[in-house]
Design a protein around this motif. Structure first.
Motif, PDB file in Angstrom:
ATOM      1  N   GLU A 169       2.996  -0.429   3.680  1.00 45.44           N
ATOM      2  CA  GLU A 169       3.020   0.525   2.575  1.00 45.44           C
ATOM      3  C   GLU A 169       4.416   0.638   1.971  1.00 45.44           C
ATOM      4  OE1 GLU A 169       1.537   4.017   4.431  1.00 45.44           O
ATOM      5  OE2 GLU A 169      -0.585   3.507   4.087  1.00 45.44           O
ATOM      6  N   ILE A 170       5.447   0.637   2.852  1.00 47.61           N
ATOM      7  CA  ILE A 170       6.821   0.692   2.353  1.00 47.61           C
ATOM      8  C   ILE A 170       7.139  -0.562   1.542  1.00 47.61           C
ATOM      9  CG2 ILE A 170       9.253   0.687   3.041  1.00 47.61           C
ATOM     10  CD1 ILE A 170       8.435   2.355   5.479  1.00 47.61           C
ATOM     11  N   ALA A 171       6.703  -1.706   2.118  1.00 49.57           N
ATOM     12  CA  ALA A 171       6.945  -2.970   1.415  1.00 49.57           C
ATOM     13  C   ALA A 171       6.193  -2.998   0.092  1.00 49.57           C
ATOM     14  CB  ALA A 171       6.504  -4.135   2.301  1.00 49.57           C
ATOM     15  N   GLY A 172       5.013  -2.427   0.074  1.00 49.38           N
ATOM     16  CA  GLY A 172       4.216  -2.410  -1.164  1.00 49.38           C
ATOM     17  C   GLY A 172       4.873  -1.621  -2.270  1.00 49.38           C
ATOM     18  N   TYR A 180       0.626  -6.691  -4.569  1.00 43.74           N
ATOM     19  CA  TYR A 180      -0.261  -7.535  -3.760  1.00 43.74           C
ATOM     20  C   TYR A 180      -0.415  -6.962  -2.347  1.00 43.74           C
ATOM     21  CZ  TYR A 180      -1.769 -11.574  -0.992  1.00 43.74           C
ATOM     22  OH  TYR A 180      -2.420 -12.401  -0.123  1.00 43.74           O
ATOM     23  N   ILE A 181       0.726  -6.605  -1.730  1.00 42.97           N
ATOM     24  CA  ILE A 181       0.687  -6.030  -0.376  1.00 42.97           C
ATOM     25  C   ILE A 181      -0.067  -4.708  -0.387  1.00 42.97           C
ATOM     26  CG2 ILE A 181       2.095  -5.090   1.504  1.00 42.97           C
ATOM     27  CD1 ILE A 181       4.258  -7.077   0.770  1.00 42.97           C
ATOM     28  N   LYS A 182       0.173  -3.915  -1.431  1.00 45.08           N
ATOM     29  CA  LYS A 182      -0.492  -2.622  -1.532  1.00 45.08           C
ATOM     30  C   LYS A 182      -2.004  -2.803  -1.625  1.00 45.08           C
ATOM     31  CE  LYS A 182      -0.156   1.715  -4.086  1.00 45.08           C
ATOM     32  NZ  LYS A 182       0.517   2.406  -5.214  1.00 45.08           N
ATOM     33  N   SER A 183      -2.411  -3.818  -2.373  1.00 47.26           N
ATOM     34  CA  SER A 183      -3.838  -4.093  -2.506  1.00 47.26           C
ATOM     35  C   SER A 183      -4.451  -4.503  -1.173  1.00 47.26           C
ATOM     36  CB  SER A 183      -4.048  -5.209  -3.545  1.00 47.26           C
ATOM     37  OG  SER A 183      -5.406  -5.614  -3.586  1.00 47.26           O
ATOM     38  N   LEU A 184      -3.713  -5.332  -0.411  1.00 48.55           N
ATOM     39  CA  LEU A 184      -4.202  -5.751   0.905  1.00 48.55           C
ATOM     40  C   LEU A 184      -4.342  -4.552   1.851  1.00 48.55           C
ATOM     41  CD1 LEU A 184      -2.098  -9.027   1.493  1.00 48.55           C
ATOM     42  CD2 LEU A 184      -4.506  -8.860   0.806  1.00 48.55           C
ATOM     43  N   VAL A 185      -3.346  -3.666   1.810  1.00 48.91           N
ATOM     44  CA  VAL A 185      -3.370  -2.490   2.677  1.00 48.91           C
ATOM     45  C   VAL A 185      -4.547  -1.587   2.315  1.00 48.91           C
ATOM     46  CG1 VAL A 185      -2.145  -0.372   3.295  1.00 48.91           C
ATOM     47  CG2 VAL A 185      -0.900  -2.531   3.153  1.00 48.91           C
ATOM     48  N   GLU A 186      -4.795  -1.424   1.022  1.00 50.27           N
ATOM     49  CA  GLU A 186      -5.913  -0.576   0.589  1.00 50.27           C
ATOM     50  C   GLU A 186      -7.251  -1.162   1.038  1.00 50.27           C
ATOM     51  OE1 GLU A 186      -5.327  -0.315  -3.584  1.00 50.27           O
ATOM     52  OE2 GLU A 186      -3.839   1.311  -3.454  1.00 50.27           O
ATOM     53  N   GLN A 187      -7.375  -2.490   0.948  1.00 44.72           N
ATOM     54  CA  GLN A 187      -8.606  -3.139   1.394  1.00 44.72           C
ATOM     55  C   GLN A 187      -8.812  -2.945   2.906  1.00 44.72           C
ATOM     56  OE1 GLN A 187      -9.283  -7.233  -0.099  1.00 44.72           O
ATOM     57  NE2 GLN A 187      -7.513  -6.850  -1.450  1.00 44.72           N
ATOM     58  N   ARG A 188      -7.696  -3.095   3.622  1.00 41.07           N
ATOM     59  CA  ARG A 188      -7.777  -2.943   5.086  1.00 41.07           C
ATOM     60  C   ARG A 188      -8.164  -1.514   5.460  1.00 41.07           C
ATOM     61  NH1 ARG A 188      -5.793  -1.636   9.885  1.00 41.07           N
ATOM     62  NH2 ARG A 188      -5.506  -3.241  11.496  1.00 41.07           N
ATOM     63  N   THR A 189      -7.554  -0.545   4.813  1.00 42.59           N
ATOM     64  CA  THR A 189      -7.854   0.871   5.083  1.00 42.59           C
ATOM     65  C   THR A 189      -9.320   1.180   4.809  1.00 42.59           C
ATOM     66  OG1 THR A 189      -5.583   1.483   4.501  1.00 42.59           O
ATOM     67  CG2 THR A 189      -7.225   3.242   4.515  1.00 42.59           C
ATOM     68  N   ALA A 190      -9.819   0.633   3.705  1.00 44.11           N
ATOM     69  CA  ALA A 190     -11.223   0.874   3.356  1.00 44.11           C
ATOM     70  C   ALA A 190     -12.158   0.293   4.408  1.00 44.11           C
ATOM     71  CB  ALA A 190     -11.518   0.263   1.988  1.00 44.11           C
ATOM     72  N   LEU A 191     -11.842  -0.912   4.903  1.00 48.07           N
ATOM     73  CA  LEU A 191     -12.676  -1.536   5.928  1.00 48.07           C
ATOM     74  C   LEU A 191     -12.603  -0.763   7.249  1.00 48.07           C
ATOM     75  CD1 LEU A 191     -11.960  -5.329   5.280  1.00 48.07           C
ATOM     76  CD2 LEU A 191     -14.113  -4.124   4.902  1.00 48.07           C
TER      77      LEU A 191
END
Length: 412
Positions: A169-172, A180-191
């Motif tokens: 999240e900090i990197a995002g 891009y990183i933020k999008s990956l983190v959001e996808q992971r959180t949703a899953l």
């Protein structure tokens, strides 16, 4: 000449016969003397302990409650490990969701993508927060390698995942590849949220001990508010359980147990069991050779035997794997001066031993406290006890007393 020879041969034969007879008598007398001399021996009076033990089969009765949810067919993931104490309201285990394998696979792919993206962007965003998070991740990884307990491993894994997500999240927010990183983190959180929401978590309804060894007898062999009158030898034998057999872990349920005590029901038909009473305290030797204190809390009378229920409050956790065990009931244990039963002389309902003191023998009246097949624990009578037996005060005071390390004669 022939007459003389005949007479000489007869005399020789008689002489041989006499010598043989004398030799036989000497041999007989010698061995008789040895037999007499060897028929007695002595031993020293020493401190010792006698106990009387009996091996029996015991059925373990617990105050236990089966924990089972709606999705039991999905299989369980243990949150709390076997034999762990939990508080009321604490999560114990959860059932896998219907598509857990697929979601877990997607999360693993996202984790790899996040790691790769972070590796490319971390050099430009080495803030103190990121450095601290990396140190925490290394610390938890080192802790993780040192343990093999499932619940502890899960706790470390959760912390590591939390730190990784925070770092992402900090990197995002700070890196050029942040979106891009933020999008990956959001996808992971949703899953992750989907995984949690789709699975059923079983909560402990009370404080106690958790076990996943469920054999289906929890309700049949229950605590029943301390009333064990339903326990009969016929019921216990009907289960056809093997002594010492392990209860297998369930894939669909767990159970909550009272971790302070459990009960062992033993069908017994022995002399000691016949005189046992509710409230008696004994010792039980469990399968791990540990000796624990036990108390008789109930006795169910039957035609040819009794079912005795013992309560124990030690090593309860070590019995979680079993329903039927072999135990040794130590009915009594007594310490004191130990003498061989072969040294006891019974006369007029009193017991004596013969002491050898400086070559002089004297009989000593002793009181037998406990006795097994080989030895007895004895002590001296007090003057008051001797008076009650009918002796005069002068006789009581004149009686010799047995002492430690006395040399006692025993007939073999």
């Amino acid at each position: 000449m022939k007459v003389i020879k005949k007479i000489s041969i007869n005399r020789l034969l008689k002489l041989i016969g006499i010598i043989a007879l004398i030799a036989f008598l000497i041999y007989f007398l010698f061995n008789s003397t040895n037999l007499i001399n060897k028929s007695t021996d002595t031993f020293m009076v020493e401190n010792g302990t006698l106990s009387y033990e009996e091996e029996v089969s015991g059925y373990i009765i617990r105050d236990e409650r089966v924990l089972k949810g709606n999705n039991y067919s999905n299989g369980i993931s243990q949150i709390v490990t076997e034999g762990t104490r939990v508080s009321k309201g604490e999560p114990v285990f959860r059932y896998y969701s219907n598509n857990e394998e697929e979601i877990s696979s997607q999360i693993a792919i996202l984790d790899k993508q996040i790691d790769e993206a972070l590796a490319e962007s971390t050099d430009s965003i080495l803030s103190n927060d990121v450095i601290n998070l990396e140190n925490e991740i290394k610390k938890e990884l080192n802790n993780l390698y040192k343990v093999n307990d499932i619940s502890t491993i899960n706790e470390y894994a959760k912390k590591i995942n939390t730190y990784i997500v925070k770092k992402a999240e900090i990197a995002g927010e700070a890196s050029p590849a942040g979106s891009y990183i933020k999008s990956l983190v959001e996808q992971r959180t949703a899953l992750s949220n989907q995984l949690t929401s789709d699975s059923e978590t079983v909560i402990s309804p009370d404080a106690g001990l958790i076990s996943y060894r469920v054999d289906g007898l929890e309700e049949i062999l229950g605590y029943n508010n301390g009333d064990f009158s339903y326990l009969t030898s016929e019921l216990l034998n009907s289960f056809e359980l093997n002594t010492g057999a392990l209860i297998t872990e369930s894939k669909s349920s767990g159970k909550l147990l009272n971790n302070y005590e459990c009960y062992i029901a033993c069908p017994i038909n022995t002399e000691n069991s016949e005189v046992a009473e509710v409230g008696d305290k004994v010792k039980l030797k469990l399968p791990d050779s540990v000796e624990v204190d036990a108390k008789i809390v109930q006795i169910n009378e039957e035609e040819n035997q009794r079912v005795i229920i013992f309560e124990i409050s030690q090593n309860v956790e070590n019995l979680l794997e079993y329903r039927k065990i072999g135990v040794e009931v130590v009915w009594w244990s007594f310490s004191g001066w130990k003498v061989s039963n072969t040294a006891l002389i019974e006369r007029n309902d009193l017991t004596y031993v013969k002491r050898n003191k400086a070559g002089q023998e004297e009989e000593i009246l002793v009181k037998v406290l406990r006795q097994n097949d080989t030895y007895s624990i004895v002590e001296n009578y007090t003057d008051e006890e001797l008076l009650e037996l009918g002796f005069t005060l002068e006789e009581a005071q004149a009686f010799p007393k047995i002492k430690l390390y006395d040399e006692i004669k025993v007939l073999k």
